[in-house]
Design a protein around this motif. Structure first.
Motif, PDB file in Angstrom:
ATOM      1  N   GLU A  30     -77.391 -54.531 -91.953  1.00 29.53           N
ATOM      2  CA  GLU A  30     -78.027 -53.431 -91.236  1.00 29.53           C
ATOM      3  C   GLU A  30     -79.236 -53.967 -90.473  1.00 29.53           C
ATOM      4  O   GLU A  30     -79.977 -54.791 -90.993  1.00 29.53           O
ATOM      5  CB  GLU A  30     -78.533 -52.375 -92.217  1.00 29.53           C
ATOM      6  N   VAL A  31     -79.409 -53.464 -89.276  1.00 28.20           N
ATOM      7  CA  VAL A  31     -80.591 -53.803 -88.480  1.00 28.20           C
ATOM      8  C   VAL A  31     -81.319 -52.506 -88.177  1.00 28.20           C
ATOM      9  O   VAL A  31     -80.734 -51.558 -87.665  1.00 28.20           O
ATOM     10  CB  VAL A  31     -80.216 -54.509 -87.160  1.00 28.20           C
ATOM     11  N   ARG A  32     -82.584 -52.470 -88.516  1.00 29.98           N
ATOM     12  CA  ARG A  32     -83.431 -51.342 -88.134  1.00 29.98           C
ATOM     13  C   ARG A  32     -84.361 -51.859 -87.039  1.00 29.98           C
ATOM     14  O   ARG A  32     -85.171 -52.753 -87.262  1.00 29.98           O
ATOM     15  CB  ARG A  32     -84.244 -50.828 -89.315  1.00 29.98           C
ATOM     16  N   VAL A  33     -84.207 -51.307 -85.845  1.00 25.10           N
ATOM     17  CA  VAL A  33     -85.025 -51.707 -84.704  1.00 25.10           C
ATOM     18  C   VAL A  33     -86.225 -50.779 -84.658  1.00 25.10           C
ATOM     19  O   VAL A  33     -86.071 -49.560 -84.593  1.00 25.10           O
ATOM     20  CB  VAL A  33     -84.235 -51.608 -83.379  1.00 25.10           C
ATOM     21  N   VAL A  34     -87.424 -51.359 -84.708  1.00 18.96           N
ATOM     22  CA  VAL A  34     -88.638 -50.549 -84.701  1.00 18.96           C
ATOM     23  C   VAL A  34     -89.553 -50.956 -83.553  1.00 18.96           C
ATOM     24  O   VAL A  34     -89.589 -52.110 -83.143  1.00 18.96           O
ATOM     25  CB  VAL A  34     -89.426 -50.648 -86.041  1.00 18.96           C
ATOM     26  N   THR A  35     -90.265 -49.967 -83.058  1.00 14.85           N
ATOM     27  CA  THR A  35     -91.369 -50.206 -82.135  1.00 14.85           C
ATOM     28  C   THR A  35     -92.489 -49.268 -82.572  1.00 14.85           C
ATOM     29  O   THR A  35     -92.231 -48.251 -83.201  1.00 14.85           O
ATOM     30  CB  THR A  35     -90.964 -50.007 -80.662  1.00 14.85           C
ATOM     31  N   VAL A  36     -93.718 -49.650 -82.255  1.00 12.25           N
ATOM     32  CA  VAL A  36     -94.869 -48.920 -82.778  1.00 12.25           C
ATOM     33  C   VAL A  36     -95.718 -48.377 -81.636  1.00 12.25           C
ATOM     34  O   VAL A  36     -96.112 -49.113 -80.739  1.00 12.25           O
ATOM     35  CB  VAL A  36     -95.747 -49.842 -83.675  1.00 12.25           C
ATOM     36  N   LEU A  37     -95.984 -47.063 -81.697  1.00 10.97           N
ATOM     37  CA  LEU A  37     -96.955 -46.448 -80.798  1.00 10.97           C
ATOM     38  C   LEU A  37     -98.310 -46.574 -81.474  1.00 10.97           C
ATOM     39  O   LEU A  37     -98.497 -46.110 -82.594  1.00 10.97           O
ATOM     40  CB  LEU A  37     -96.626 -44.980 -80.562  1.00 10.97           C
ATOM     41  N   SER A  38     -99.230 -47.208 -80.784  1.00 13.80           N
ATOM     42  CA  SER A  38    -100.515 -47.534 -81.392  1.00 13.80           C
ATOM     43  C   SER A  38    -101.642 -46.628 -80.912  1.00 13.80           C
ATOM     44  O   SER A  38    -101.788 -46.401 -79.711  1.00 13.80           O
ATOM     45  CB  SER A  38    -100.864 -48.990 -81.065  1.00 13.80           C
ATOM     46  N   PRO A  39    -102.481 -46.153 -81.850  1.00 12.65           N
ATOM     47  CA  PRO A  39    -103.647 -45.343 -81.437  1.00 12.65           C
ATOM     48  C   PRO A  39    -104.669 -46.168 -80.670  1.00 12.65           C
ATOM     49  O   PRO A  39    -105.467 -45.619 -79.932  1.00 12.65           O
ATOM     50  CB  PRO A  39    -104.222 -44.843 -82.765  1.00 12.65           C
ATOM     51  N   ILE A  40    -104.637 -47.474 -80.797  1.00 10.04           N
ATOM     52  CA  ILE A  40    -105.561 -48.342 -80.061  1.00 10.04           C
ATOM     53  C   ILE A  40    -105.333 -48.169 -78.561  1.00 10.04           C
ATOM     54  O   ILE A  40    -106.271 -48.119 -77.782  1.00 10.04           O
ATOM     55  CB  ILE A  40    -105.387 -49.818 -80.466  1.00 10.04           C
ATOM     56  N   ASP A  41    -104.075 -48.061 -78.147  1.00 11.89           N
ATOM     57  CA  ASP A  41    -103.768 -47.853 -76.730  1.00 11.89           C
ATOM     58  C   ASP A  41    -104.428 -46.581 -76.227  1.00 11.89           C
ATOM     59  O   ASP A  41    -104.966 -46.533 -75.129  1.00 11.89           O
ATOM     60  CB  ASP A  41    -102.254 -47.769 -76.523  1.00 11.89           C
ATOM     61  N   TYR A  42    -104.388 -45.540 -77.035  1.00  8.98           N
ATOM     62  CA  TYR A  42    -104.991 -44.253 -76.680  1.00  8.98           C
ATOM     63  C   TYR A  42    -106.504 -44.400 -76.495  1.00  8.98           C
ATOM     64  O   TYR A  42    -107.077 -43.939 -75.525  1.00  8.98           O
ATOM     65  CB  TYR A  42    -104.668 -43.235 -77.773  1.00  8.98           C
ATOM     66  N   ILE A  43    -107.146 -45.093 -77.421  1.00  4.29           N
ATOM     67  CA  ILE A  43    -108.597 -45.288 -77.355  1.00  4.29           C
ATOM     68  C   ILE A  43    -108.971 -46.097 -76.116  1.00  4.29           C
ATOM     69  O   ILE A  43    -109.920 -45.764 -75.401  1.00  4.29           O
ATOM     70  CB  ILE A  43    -109.110 -45.974 -78.641  1.00  4.29           C
ATOM     71  N   LEU A  44    -108.212 -47.160 -75.832  1.00  8.54           N
ATOM     72  CA  LEU A  44    -108.493 -47.978 -74.655  1.00  8.54           C
ATOM     73  C   LEU A  44    -108.304 -47.179 -73.371  1.00  8.54           C
ATOM     74  O   LEU A  44    -109.075 -47.328 -72.421  1.00  8.54           O
ATOM     75  CB  LEU A  44    -107.599 -49.217 -74.640  1.00  8.54           C
ATOM     76  N   MET A  45    -107.294 -46.306 -73.337  1.00  6.12           N
ATOM     77  CA  MET A  45    -107.085 -45.470 -72.154  1.00  6.12           C
ATOM     78  C   MET A  45    -108.257 -44.521 -71.949  1.00  6.12           C
ATOM     79  O   MET A  45    -108.685 -44.300 -70.819  1.00  6.12           O
ATOM     80  CB  MET A  45    -105.776 -44.677 -72.274  1.00  6.12           C
ATOM     81  N   GLN A  46    -108.780 -43.951 -73.037  1.00  8.05           N
ATOM     82  CA  GLN A  46    -109.913 -43.037 -72.917  1.00  8.05           C
ATOM     83  C   GLN A  46    -111.119 -43.750 -72.326  1.00  8.05           C
ATOM     84  O   GLN A  46    -111.807 -43.224 -71.472  1.00  8.05           O
ATOM     85  CB  GLN A  46    -110.294 -42.475 -74.288  1.00  8.05           C
ATOM     86  N   GLU A  47    -111.368 -44.972 -72.798  1.00  8.75           N
ATOM     87  CA  GLU A  47    -112.529 -45.720 -72.324  1.00  8.75           C
ATOM     88  C   GLU A  47    -112.368 -46.164 -70.879  1.00  8.75           C
ATOM     89  O   GLU A  47    -113.334 -46.257 -70.142  1.00  8.75           O
ATOM     90  CB  GLU A  47    -112.769 -46.934 -73.223  1.00  8.75           C
ATOM     91  N   ALA A  48    -111.124 -46.448 -70.456  1.00 11.60           N
ATOM     92  CA  ALA A  48    -110.876 -46.950 -69.109  1.00 11.60           C
ATOM     93  C   ALA A  48    -110.803 -45.836 -68.064  1.00 11.60           C
ATOM     94  O   ALA A  48    -110.921 -46.098 -66.871  1.00 11.60           O
ATOM     95  CB  ALA A  48    -109.578 -47.758 -69.090  1.00 11.60           C
ATOM     96  N   ALA A  49    -110.622 -44.615 -68.491  1.00 13.84           N
ATOM     97  CA  ALA A  49    -110.437 -43.507 -67.542  1.00 13.84           C
ATOM     98  C   ALA A  49    -111.752 -43.194 -66.830  1.00 13.84           C
ATOM     99  O   ALA A  49    -112.789 -43.050 -67.453  1.00 13.84           O
ATOM    100  CB  ALA A  49    -109.927 -42.276 -68.273  1.00 13.84           C
ATOM    101  N   HIS A  50    -111.665 -43.112 -65.525  1.00 17.49           N
ATOM    102  CA  HIS A  50    -112.840 -42.770 -64.727  1.00 17.49           C
ATOM    103  C   HIS A  50    -112.801 -41.315 -64.278  1.00 17.49           C
ATOM    104  O   HIS A  50    -113.760 -40.810 -63.721  1.00 17.49           O
ATOM    105  CB  HIS A  50    -112.943 -43.689 -63.506  1.00 17.49           C
ATOM    106  N   SER A  51    -111.678 -40.674 -64.482  1.00 21.74           N
ATOM    107  CA  SER A  51    -111.543 -39.265 -64.131  1.00 21.74           C
ATOM    108  C   SER A  51    -110.821 -38.556 -65.268  1.00 21.74           C
ATOM    109  O   SER A  51    -110.201 -39.197 -66.101  1.00 21.74           O
ATOM    110  CB  SER A  51    -110.754 -39.130 -62.824  1.00 21.74           C
ATOM    111  N   PRO A  52    -110.912 -37.242 -65.318  1.00 17.45           N
ATOM    112  CA  PRO A  52    -110.252 -36.513 -66.400  1.00 17.45           C
ATOM    113  C   PRO A  52    -108.747 -36.779 -66.418  1.00 17.45           C
ATOM    114  O   PRO A  52    -108.085 -36.732 -65.387  1.00 17.45           O
ATOM    115  CB  PRO A  52    -110.531 -35.044 -66.080  1.00 17.45           C
ATOM    116  N   VAL A  53    -108.248 -37.109 -67.600  1.00 18.09           N
ATOM    117  CA  VAL A  53    -106.830 -37.411 -67.779  1.00 18.09           C
ATOM    118  C   VAL A  53    -106.360 -36.693 -69.029  1.00 18.09           C
ATOM    119  O   VAL A  53    -107.078 -36.626 -70.025  1.00 18.09           O
ATOM    120  CB  VAL A  53    -106.628 -38.939 -67.951  1.00 18.09           C
TER     121      VAL A  53
END
Length: 165
Positions: A30-53
């Motif tokens: 059996e193969v379980r293929v996983v990928t991870v959505l990371s909250p770090i990406d969310y935090i980095l996007m908040q810091e990089a945003a220059h306008s409301p997103v």
């Protein structure tokens, strides 16, 4: 055998998929293929945003893209390695922890993960997911490195006197 295949869309994870497809696995593997959505990406996007997103929309889009990528990999594995039972799983959290936790909860026998091949400075700043997984996994870990085309041709041109052959 239970193989946890961790992917992130990088060339290293593509090499890991290729490696799983290439191998002869025991019947009923059996193969379980996983990928991870990371909250770090969310935090980095908040810091990089220059306008409301609307970050919820961005996260939803990331989740849909990750689910699509998982589906494509499952289809690819089904076609290239038809003897494997393949299931996708979208995880959330820090990739290092989520992969190890999933391997533990699923009782994986092996984790296959690609190396992004960061240099020492990037590895120090960002950390290495594959290294952390190798250090803390409850099972064996295979780290697959992506070799660029030029590196592959360099390997094929080695002398017969080379100790690498």
């Amino acid at each position: 055998m239970r193989i946890l295949l961790a992917v992130d869309g990088s060339p290293g994870s593509e090499a890991a998929v290729d490696e799983v497809c290439r191998r002869p696995w025991p019947p009923e593997s059996e193969v379980r293929v996983v990928t991870v959505l990371s909250p770090i990406d969310y935090i980095l996007m908040q810091e990089a945003a220059h306008s409301p997103v609307n970050f919820d929309d961005i996260l939803e889009q990331q989740g849909m893209e990750a689910a699509k990528r998982l589906s494509e990999i499952v289809d690819d594995l089904a076609q290239r390695a038809p003897g494997l039972q393949v299931t996708p799983r979208l995880l959330e959290g820090l990739p290092k922890e989520a992969i190890v936790d999933e391997a533990e909860q699923w009782s994986a026998d092996l984790i296959v993960i690609g190396s992004n091949g960061y240099g020492s400075i990037k590895r120090f700043v960002l950390g290495s997911v594959s290294l952390a997984v190798a250090l803390y996994a409850p099972c064996s870990v295979e780290i697959v490195r992506h070799l660029p085309i030029q590196s592959r041709s360099d390997l094929s041109s080695l002398d017969s006197d080379s100790p690498w052959q």
